[in-house]
Every structure is written in C-alpha cells, then in structure tokens.
Design a protein around this motif. Structure first.
Motif, PDB file in Angstrom:
ATOM      1  N   MET A 112       0.836  -1.211   0.000  1.00  0.00           N
ATOM      2  CA  MET A 112       0.000   0.000   0.000  1.00  0.00           C
ATOM      3  C   MET A 112       0.868   1.258   0.000  1.00  0.00           C
ATOM      4  O   MET A 112       0.549   2.242  -0.697  1.00  0.00           O
ATOM      5  N   LEU A 113       1.964   1.229   0.761  1.00  0.00           N
ATOM      6  CA  LEU A 113       2.847   2.396   0.764  1.00  0.00           C
ATOM      7  C   LEU A 113       3.477   2.607  -0.615  1.00  0.00           C
ATOM      8  O   LEU A 113       3.642   3.757  -1.068  1.00  0.00           O
ATOM      9  N   GLU A 114       3.809   1.490  -1.279  1.00  0.00           N
ATOM     10  CA  GLU A 114       4.361   1.605  -2.635  1.00  0.00           C
ATOM     11  C   GLU A 114       3.334   2.201  -3.588  1.00  0.00           C
ATOM     12  O   GLU A 114       3.675   3.010  -4.459  1.00  0.00           O
ATOM     13  N   ARG A 115       2.090   1.793  -3.461  1.00  0.00           N
ATOM     14  CA  ARG A 115       1.057   2.308  -4.368  1.00  0.00           C
ATOM     15  C   ARG A 115       0.799   3.795  -4.095  1.00  0.00           C
ATOM     16  O   ARG A 115       0.543   4.561  -5.015  1.00  0.00           O
ATOM     17  N   ILE A 116       0.843   4.171  -2.814  1.00  0.00           N
ATOM     18  CA  ILE A 116       0.694   5.600  -2.503  1.00  0.00           C
ATOM     19  C   ILE A 116       1.855   6.377  -3.127  1.00  0.00           C
ATOM     20  O   ILE A 116       1.665   7.460  -3.714  1.00  0.00           O
ATOM     21  N   ALA A 117       3.046   5.809  -3.018  1.00  0.00           N
ATOM     22  CA  ALA A 117       4.223   6.449  -3.619  1.00  0.00           C
ATOM     23  C   ALA A 117       4.076   6.544  -5.133  1.00  0.00           C
ATOM     24  O   ALA A 117       4.503   7.541  -5.755  1.00  0.00           O
ATOM     25  N   ASP A 118       3.467   5.507  -5.760  1.00  0.00           N
ATOM     26  CA  ASP A 118       3.238   5.546  -7.204  1.00  0.00           C
ATOM     27  C   ASP A 118       2.382   6.743  -7.579  1.00  0.00           C
ATOM     28  O   ASP A 118       2.689   7.485  -8.542  1.00  0.00           O
ATOM     29  N   VAL A 119       1.296   6.936  -6.832  1.00  0.00           N
ATOM     30  CA  VAL A 119       0.370   8.030  -7.153  1.00  0.00           C
ATOM     31  C   VAL A 119       1.042   9.375  -6.929  1.00  0.00           C
ATOM     32  O   VAL A 119       0.842  10.326  -7.711  1.00  0.00           O
ATOM     33  N   VAL A 120       1.853   9.465  -5.878  1.00  0.00           N
ATOM     34  CA  VAL A 120       2.590  10.715  -5.634  1.00  0.00           C
ATOM     35  C   VAL A 120       3.531  11.003  -6.804  1.00  0.00           C
ATOM     36  O   VAL A 120       3.642  12.155  -7.271  1.00  0.00           O
ATOM     37  N   THR A 121       4.178   9.949  -7.313  1.00  0.00           N
ATOM     38  CA  THR A 121       5.080  10.111  -8.458  1.00  0.00           C
ATOM     39  C   THR A 121       4.301  10.550  -9.696  1.00  0.00           C
ATOM     40  O   THR A 121       4.734  11.464 -10.428  1.00  0.00           O
ATOM     41  N   TRP A 122       3.159   9.912  -9.948  1.00  0.00           N
ATOM     42  CA  TRP A 122       2.360  10.276 -11.117  1.00  0.00           C
ATOM     43  C   TRP A 122       1.879  11.724 -11.009  1.00  0.00           C
ATOM     44  O   TRP A 122       1.868  12.446 -12.010  1.00  0.00           O
ATOM     45  N   ALA A 123       1.489  12.122  -9.796  1.00  0.00           N
ATOM     46  CA  ALA A 123       0.940  13.475  -9.612  1.00  0.00           C
ATOM     47  C   ALA A 123       1.999  14.548  -9.824  1.00  0.00           C
ATOM     48  O   ALA A 123       1.668  15.716 -10.065  1.00  0.00           O
ATOM     49  N   SER A 124       3.275  14.148  -9.730  1.00  0.00           N
ATOM     50  CA  SER A 124       4.341  15.148  -9.920  1.00  0.00           C
ATOM     51  C   SER A 124       4.946  15.087 -11.315  1.00  0.00           C
ATOM     52  O   SER A 124       5.906  15.827 -11.609  1.00  0.00           O
ATOM     53  N   ALA A 125       4.381  14.209 -12.182  1.00  0.00           N
ATOM     54  CA  ALA A 125       4.884  14.122 -13.558  1.00  0.00           C
ATOM     55  C   ALA A 125       4.674  15.461 -14.274  1.00  0.00           C
ATOM     56  O   ALA A 125       3.618  16.099 -14.115  1.00  0.00           O
ATOM     57  N   PRO A 126       5.637  15.918 -15.079  1.00  0.00           N
ATOM     58  CA  PRO A 126       5.532  17.230 -15.734  1.00  0.00           C
ATOM     59  C   PRO A 126       4.263  17.409 -16.557  1.00  0.00           C
ATOM     60  O   PRO A 126       3.621  18.479 -16.500  1.00  0.00           O
ATOM     61  N   ASN A 127       3.871  16.381 -17.342  1.00  0.00           N
ATOM     62  CA  ASN A 127       2.691  16.571 -18.183  1.00  0.00           C
ATOM     63  C   ASN A 127       1.410  16.637 -17.346  1.00  0.00           C
ATOM     64  O   ASN A 127       0.436  17.265 -17.741  1.00  0.00           O
ATOM     65  N   VAL A 128       1.417  15.990 -16.167  1.00  0.00           N
ATOM     66  CA  VAL A 128       0.251  16.066 -15.274  1.00  0.00           C
ATOM     67  C   VAL A 128       0.162  17.461 -14.673  1.00  0.00           C
ATOM     68  O   VAL A 128      -0.918  18.084 -14.640  1.00  0.00           O
ATOM     69  N   VAL A 129       1.288  17.949 -14.169  1.00  0.00           N
ATOM     70  CA  VAL A 129       1.321  19.295 -13.579  1.00  0.00           C
ATOM     71  C   VAL A 129       0.930  20.334 -14.615  1.00  0.00           C
ATOM     72  O   VAL A 129       0.119  21.241 -14.348  1.00  0.00           O
ATOM     73  N   GLU A 130       1.464  20.193 -15.822  1.00  0.00           N
ATOM     74  CA  GLU A 130       1.168  21.153 -16.886  1.00  0.00           C
ATOM     75  C   GLU A 130      -0.311  21.106 -17.273  1.00  0.00           C
ATOM     76  O   GLU A 130      -0.944  22.158 -17.483  1.00  0.00           O
ATOM     77  N   ALA A 131      -0.883  19.902 -17.342  1.00  0.00           N
ATOM     78  CA  ALA A 131      -2.293  19.777 -17.717  1.00  0.00           C
ATOM     79  C   ALA A 131      -3.186  20.412 -16.663  1.00  0.00           C
ATOM     80  O   ALA A 131      -4.154  21.126 -16.998  1.00  0.00           O
ATOM     81  N   ALA A 132      -2.898  20.194 -15.384  1.00  0.00           N
ATOM     82  CA  ALA A 132      -3.710  20.773 -14.316  1.00  0.00           C
ATOM     83  C   ALA A 132      -3.618  22.291 -14.316  1.00  0.00           C
ATOM     84  O   ALA A 132      -4.621  23.001 -14.106  1.00  0.00           O
ATOM     85  N   ARG A 133      -2.387  22.783 -14.563  1.00  0.00           N
ATOM     86  CA  ARG A 133      -2.208  24.233 -14.597  1.00  0.00           C
ATOM     87  C   ARG A 133      -2.971  24.868 -15.760  1.00  0.00           C
ATOM     88  O   ARG A 133      -3.697  25.848 -15.587  1.00  0.00           O
ATOM     89  N   ASN A 134      -2.828  24.300 -16.953  1.00  0.00           N
ATOM     90  CA  ASN A 134      -3.460  24.894 -18.136  1.00  0.00           C
ATOM     91  C   ASN A 134      -4.968  24.705 -18.152  1.00  0.00           C
ATOM     92  O   ASN A 134      -5.701  25.547 -18.689  1.00  0.00           O
ATOM     93  N   ALA A 135      -5.448  23.576 -17.544  1.00  0.00           N
ATOM     94  CA  ALA A 135      -6.888  23.310 -17.568  1.00  0.00           C
ATOM     95  C   ALA A 135      -7.661  24.379 -16.812  1.00  0.00           C
ATOM     96  O   ALA A 135      -8.789  24.730 -17.202  1.00  0.00           O
ATOM     97  N   ALA A 136      -7.075  24.910 -15.755  1.00  0.00           N
ATOM     98  CA  ALA A 136      -7.774  25.940 -14.978  1.00  0.00           C
ATOM     99  C   ALA A 136      -8.099  27.140 -15.856  1.00  0.00           C
ATOM    100  O   ALA A 136      -9.196  27.729 -15.759  1.00  0.00           O
ATOM    101  N   GLY A 137      -7.156  27.493 -16.748  1.00  0.00           N
ATOM    102  CA  GLY A 137      -7.420  28.622 -17.644  1.00  0.00           C
ATOM    103  C   GLY A 137      -8.541  28.321 -18.622  1.00  0.00           C
ATOM    104  O   GLY A 137      -9.406  29.182 -18.875  1.00  0.00           O
ATOM    105  N   PHE A 138      -8.552  27.126 -19.204  1.00  0.00           N
ATOM    106  CA  PHE A 138      -9.628  26.756 -20.129  1.00  0.00           C
ATOM    107  C   PHE A 138     -10.980  26.766 -19.428  1.00  0.00           C
ATOM    108  O   PHE A 138     -11.986  27.249 -19.986  1.00  0.00           O
ATOM    109  N   HIS A 139     -11.014  26.258 -18.215  1.00  0.00           N
ATOM    110  CA  HIS A 139     -12.287  26.194 -17.496  1.00  0.00           C
ATOM    111  C   HIS A 139     -12.772  27.594 -17.116  1.00  0.00           C
ATOM    112  O   HIS A 139     -13.977  27.874 -17.141  1.00  0.00           O
ATOM    113  N   ARG A 140     -11.839  28.495 -16.785  1.00  0.00           N
ATOM    114  CA  ARG A 140     -12.244  29.871 -16.487  1.00  0.00           C
ATOM    115  C   ARG A 140     -12.759  30.568 -17.733  1.00  0.00           C
ATOM    116  O   ARG A 140     -13.696  31.365 -17.672  1.00  0.00           O
ATOM    117  N   SER A 141     -12.131  30.212 -18.891  1.00  0.00           N
ATOM    118  CA  SER A 141     -12.573  30.856 -20.131  1.00  0.00           C
ATOM    119  C   SER A 141     -13.993  30.447 -20.498  1.00  0.00           C
ATOM    120  O   SER A 141     -14.677  31.155 -21.256  1.00  0.00           O
TER     121      SER A 141
END
Length: 443
Positions: free
Chosen positions: A79-108
C-alpha cells in the motif's frame, strides 16, 4: 475307613500344588509385563500430549502468527508503494502542466461562476473537455503497467476533470470529501468502498498536484486501487501452508480476501461473509484480540495479525490511521500435527501390545494349567494307585486275611514299601498259623 474328599486327599493336594506352582509364576510374569507396558503407555500418552501441546503452541501457532504478520507487512508495504506511485504520477511534468493549463480553459468557459448542477448539466455525457490527450495516454499507461489500479483521473484547482482513463460519475469533484482532504493535506487515503465507475471494490488514493516553483495548488489526482492485490497476496501465502487458508477482513469484519472460498464474490464485502457473525470461537477471539497472536481450537489453529496504524502511515499520509485490516491464517489441527503422527502409531502399537500381553498370558496360563493338571494327574496316579493297593492289602490283613500277596513294580520307594509290607504280611500269616496250632494243641 471313610473316603476322604478330593481336596483333603493326596491326589487333590498333589494336583492343586502342581497347578499353583505352574500358574502363579506365569501369572506374576504376565502381571509385571502388563503393568510395565501400562506404565510405558501412560508415559508415551503424557509425552504425546505434551508434544502436541508444545508443537501447537511453540511451532504451529507461532508459525501461523508469524505468517499473518508477514502478510500484514507485505500488504502495508504494498500500500505504501502504491501511494508512492500516485505521488510520483501526480508530480509528472505533463500532469502538472495539464492541471495548470486546464484551470485557464475552465475559467474561459465561465465554469467557476456556475453552480455545480449547471456545470454537470454541460457534461452529462462527456466527463472532460478532452484537451489533454497526451496526459490521458500517460495515465492509461500507468494503469496498464501497475495492474492493480482500476482508474486514474486528475482535476484542476476548482475540482473539474482534466484527464482520465475511464469516464467518472461526475465532472465536478470539489464537493467530494476525498478532494477536499487531498487539497487541504496533500494526500488522502480512503477505506475500501465500491467504485461504480471502475466497477470494483477499491481504495481511493488522492494526491494534490502542486506547482513546485510557485507552491500553488493546481488540482488533485485520484487513483482507484482494486483489492485484487490483497487476494493475490493471500493466494500465494495460503499455498505455503499445508491445507492452509488465508482470510483478510476490514476492522468491521467484512471480507477482502478468503482463499477457502476462492474469494467468492457473494461473500466479499457483503453481510453474508462478515466475520463478526462467525460462530468460530477462534475467529471471534482473533477479532477481539491484540495486534497479533494465535488461537488453538478443537479442529484448527489460527494465527492473526493487524495491519499497521498511524505509526506507519501517519508519516506518509497526515492524519491517516491506517486500514485496520486483520489477517487470519488457518490450518487444520490434524494437518498441523502430521509430523508426529508416527508417534501416534507407536502409541497404538503399545496399546495393542498391552492387549496382546493379556491374551498371551491368558492363553499361556490356560495351557500351563492344562499341562500341570495332566502332569499332576499322571503323577498322582503313579503314587495313589500303589498306595491304594497297599491300603486295601492292609485292610485285608487287619481283617485276618493274609492270603493275598502285594506286588508293586514302581521301581521307587513305594515298591520298597510294598516288599516290606509283603514280608510283614508273611510274618503275620506265620504268627497267625502258629497261634492257631497252639490253640488246637491246648484242646
């Protein structure tokens, strides 16, 4: 002369003494052998009982308890490994970039100014704008490689879906507790629940997506982890124990895994399989017991252990007390005691030997009694018959009849006695003859 009774006669005395001399020694030997075997059997019985008790306590029980702890450690580590997996995925550059840019699209699109129901109405069929296909593929790739995750999706800072692997129930997640907790604490881990969109019993692992450069909270990634991993670990561990079974349940007694029924879906996470209603005393003792231990029942030995709590998970997930699962490892008593079954055979053979000893002693006593009786009868006849002849001869002499001689050929003292008696008879006959002549001469 009156005839003597059998037991007062010489024949009876000889026969009885011969029987006593023959029977008493063999009876005493048989009794000593029987008592020795009985004492040995009692010692073996006591030793076997102690061996069973020690083996169940010090070997089987301890082993099953240790196995349950290893399973718990494996599950906690997984379970700790799986939590670590999700933490790693959440810090992936394309994930961070998508979350950042999506906020602008949704506001528009003015979503933040609408109510949740109004926004949901716009996404009744499609659960995202579909603008970040590269992120969709990235998440799908993680799902395929991890095997145990059912779905993963991310939201922006307002809780609107950005990228996903499967359609979710809602487009807006900001009103969900897991989303609020993840945004506040950074990580939120749920308990086992049925995920309708993934169609599996699962555990939600939610991780906040942060911008490491600005420390801005960009959104949340939610990963749905299926409980199949618990069942797979249980299957592997159960095979390590002869006729063993592994059960994993929540703190409320609901089953997560049950190898004995091949994880029957009608029992997993249903009232039908709830351990709190089990009539098995060992199971009930385990549910109310400590962190780990074992119980020995009439038909099985059960080891148990509980998963880690806040002392382990609290360092990774703030405020998370752990899953509070309990692992039960069971093994039939007869299988657990199989290594000392050979001793049981020895015990049975000793018991049979004791019975056989009684039988042999009985048969030997009967045979010896018969032989002793035959010998005594023969011996007594060889003595009594000549003596009877002498007795009859003495009675005739006593009556004045000295005409019949006594001839006994026994080649022993009785024959000597018969010869002496015959000489005495002759002497008496001569004396009687002289006496009669003297009487006649006086006339």
């Amino acid at each position: 002369m009156a005839k003597r009774g059998y037991f007062n006669s010489l024949r009876g005395k000889i026969t009885n003494r011969a029987l006593i001399l023959g029977i008493v020694p063999i009876a005493l030997m048989g009794l000593l052998s029987y008592n020795s075997l009985s004492g040995l059997i009692e010692e073996v019985d006591e030793g076997l009982d102690n061996s069973r008790s020690e083996m169940l306590d010090q070997v089987v029980g301890a082993n099953l308890s240790a196995t349950s702890r290893r399973i718990v450690q494996q599950l906690d580590g997984f379970m700790l490994e799986r939590i670590a997996d999700v933490v790693t995925w959440a810090s992936a550059p394309n994930v961070v970039e998508a979350a950042r840019n999506a906020a602008g699209f949704h506001r528009s699109r003015d979503f933040p100014t609408m109510s949740i129901d109004e926004v949901e109405a716009l996404f009744e069929d499609q659960k995202s704008l579909g603008l970040f296909t590269a992120t969709d593929r990235y998440l799908s790739g993680q799902i395929e490689s991890s095997l145990h995750f059912g779905e993963v999706f991310i939201t922006d800072e307002n809780g609107y879906n950005v990228a996903l692997t499967n359609p979710t129930s809602d487009f807006v997640q900001s009103d969900e507790d897991w989303w609020v907790d993840a945004m506040d604490r950074g990580i939120a881990v749920g308990q086992v629940e049925f995920d309708s969109s993934a169609g599996i019993w699962s555990i939600d692992i939610s991780v906040r997506i942060d911008d490491n450069q600005t420390n801005r909270r960009l959104g949340v990634m939610k990963a749905v982890l299926g409980v199949s991993l618990i069942q797979e670990v249980s299957d592997v561990r159960a095979k390590e124990i002869a006729s063993g079974a592994v059960t994993v349940a929540t703190e409320d007694g609901l089953l997560l895994a049950e190898t004995a029924t091949s994880h029957d879906t009608d029992r997993i996470m249903t009232p039908a399989g709830n351990l709190s209603g089990s009539s098995n005393d060992s199971v009930q003792n385990a549910l109310s017991g400590g962190d780990s231990g074992f119980n020995i029942g009439d038909t099985e030995v059960l080891g148990y252990a509980r998963s880690a709590g806040v002392e382990l998970y609290g360092e990774v997930v703030e405020g998370f007390d752990g899953f509070n699962w309990i692992v039960l490892v069971q093994q039939p008593t007869e299988i657990a005691l199989a290594p000392i079954e050979n001793l049981n055979e020895v015990q049975q053979k000793l018991a049979e030997s004791r019975k056989n000893t009684l039988l042999v002693v009985g048969i030997a006593t009967a045979l010896i009694a018969l032989v002793a009786f035959i010998i005594a009868t023969t011996l007594s006849s060889s003595i009594i018959n000549p003596l009877s002849e002498l007795q009859q001869a003495a009675e005739r002499v006593a009556r004045g009849d000295t005409s019949q001689s006594v001839s006994i050929n026994s080649n022993d003292e009785i024959e000597d006695l018969a010869k002496i008696f015959d000489r005495m008879r002759n002497s008496v006959a001569i004396l009687i003859s002289r006496y009669k002549k003297m009487q006649e001469s006086r006339r």
